[in-house]
Design a protein around this motif. Structure first.
Motif, PDB file in Angstrom:
ATOM      1  N   LEU A 174     -10.538  -1.681   1.512  1.00 30.54           N
ATOM      2  CA  LEU A 174     -10.689  -2.192   0.151  1.00 30.54           C
ATOM      3  C   LEU A 174     -11.182  -3.624   0.245  1.00 30.54           C
ATOM      4  O   LEU A 174     -10.587  -4.446   0.942  1.00 30.54           O
ATOM      5  CB  LEU A 174      -9.342  -2.154  -0.590  1.00 30.54           C
ATOM      6  N   LEU A 175     -12.282  -3.900  -0.440  1.00 32.11           N
ATOM      7  CA  LEU A 175     -12.804  -5.258  -0.579  1.00 32.11           C
ATOM      8  C   LEU A 175     -12.414  -5.713  -1.975  1.00 32.11           C
ATOM      9  O   LEU A 175     -12.830  -5.117  -2.972  1.00 32.11           O
ATOM     10  CB  LEU A 175     -14.326  -5.276  -0.401  1.00 32.11           C
ATOM     11  N   LEU A 176     -11.616  -6.769  -2.056  1.00 30.12           N
ATOM     12  CA  LEU A 176     -10.953  -7.138  -3.299  1.00 30.12           C
ATOM     13  C   LEU A 176     -11.288  -8.562  -3.710  1.00 30.12           C
ATOM     14  O   LEU A 176     -11.360  -9.466  -2.878  1.00 30.12           O
ATOM     15  CB  LEU A 176      -9.430  -7.028  -3.084  1.00 30.12           C
ATOM     16  N   VAL A 225       0.862  -1.177   0.000  1.00 28.99           N
ATOM     17  CA  VAL A 225       0.000   0.000   0.000  1.00 28.99           C
ATOM     18  C   VAL A 225       0.902   1.232   0.000  1.00 28.99           C
ATOM     19  O   VAL A 225       1.824   1.324   0.807  1.00 28.99           O
ATOM     20  CB  VAL A 225      -0.886   0.018   1.269  1.00 28.99           C
ATOM     21  N   THR A 226       0.647   2.177  -0.904  1.00 23.06           N
ATOM     22  CA  THR A 226       1.409   3.427  -0.947  1.00 23.06           C
ATOM     23  C   THR A 226       0.446   4.596  -0.825  1.00 23.06           C
ATOM     24  O   THR A 226      -0.570   4.634  -1.512  1.00 23.06           O
ATOM     25  CB  THR A 226       2.225   3.551  -2.244  1.00 23.06           C
ATOM     26  N   PRO A 264      -4.174 -11.892 -13.429  1.00 24.12           N
ATOM     27  CA  PRO A 264      -5.043 -10.958 -12.704  1.00 24.12           C
ATOM     28  C   PRO A 264      -5.513  -9.820 -13.608  1.00 24.12           C
ATOM     29  O   PRO A 264      -4.750  -9.325 -14.448  1.00 24.12           O
ATOM     30  CB  PRO A 264      -4.146 -10.419 -11.587  1.00 24.12           C
ATOM     31  N   PHE A 265      -6.738  -9.427 -13.439  1.00 22.60           N
ATOM     32  CA  PHE A 265      -7.308  -8.319 -14.201  1.00 22.60           C
ATOM     33  C   PHE A 265      -6.806  -6.981 -13.672  1.00 22.60           C
ATOM     34  O   PHE A 265      -6.509  -6.075 -14.436  1.00 22.60           O
ATOM     35  CB  PHE A 265      -8.835  -8.382 -14.143  1.00 22.60           C
ATOM     36  N   GLY A 303      -2.154  -6.375  -8.093  1.00 22.07           N
ATOM     37  CA  GLY A 303      -1.674  -7.337  -9.082  1.00 22.07           C
ATOM     38  C   GLY A 303      -0.798  -8.445  -8.508  1.00 22.07           C
ATOM     39  O   GLY A 303      -1.104  -9.629  -8.687  1.00 22.07           O
ATOM     40  N   PRO A 304       0.285  -8.103  -7.817  1.00 22.56           N
ATOM     41  CA  PRO A 304       1.132  -9.164  -7.254  1.00 22.56           C
ATOM     42  C   PRO A 304       0.400 -10.036  -6.232  1.00 22.56           C
ATOM     43  O   PRO A 304       0.583 -11.253  -6.205  1.00 22.56           O
ATOM     44  CB  PRO A 304       2.277  -8.393  -6.599  1.00 22.56           C
ATOM     45  N   TYR A 305      -0.448  -9.415  -5.422  1.00 22.85           N
ATOM     46  CA  TYR A 305      -1.217 -10.194  -4.443  1.00 22.85           C
ATOM     47  C   TYR A 305      -2.149 -11.175  -5.159  1.00 22.85           C
ATOM     48  O   TYR A 305      -2.190 -12.360  -4.833  1.00 22.85           O
ATOM     49  CB  TYR A 305      -2.027  -9.278  -3.519  1.00 22.85           C
TER      50      TYR A 305
END
Length: 122
Positions: free
Chosen positions: A109-111, A27-28, A88-89, A74-76
């Motif tokens: 954030l719900l991902l 997170v940035t 990943p989209f 993306g990496p997660y």
């Protein structure tokens, strides 16, 4: 919130496809100036509970203004999607918001691999 309590900015990420917190997601946080230019302020990583170990900003460092949190989804997602599946989209997910007072702002954030949502939490 009492007038003596300092403001702070927190976040957390929940993986709705797996039904669990999203651990290890970068997170940035950026400050956004009047011209829309971004200045990076802090980078953190979510812990096993999907939260950062400390507020992204707190106390005197957290002033009213415009901010952007960029979630490196993306990496997660690549690490948690089944092997041999589609790429990943989502890559980076940016959430811009305004803090108008020194109080607690929580931006969750719900991902999932193909969708996300966010809101002003408490």
């Amino acid at each position: 919130m009492s007038q003596n309590e300092e403001g702070r900015l927190t976040t957390h990420v929940l993986d709705t496809s797996l039904g669990q917190p999203a651990a290890g997601l970068a997170v940035t946080l950026f400050a956004i100036d009047l011209d829309g230019q971004r200045t990076p302020l802090v980078t953190a990583e979510t812990n096993a509970d999907g939260r950062c170990d400390s507020p992204l900003l707190a106390g005197e460092a957290f002033v009213p203004g415009r901010y952007e949190i960029v979630f490196a989804a993306g990496p997660y997602l690549a690490a948690t999607m089944p092997a041999g599946g589609a790429a990943p989209f989502f890559d980076d997910i940016a959430v811009r918001f305004s803090a108008t007072a020194r109080r607690h702002y929580h931006v969750p954030l719900l991902l999932s691999p193909y969708g996300y949502s966010t809101y002003r939490g408490s």
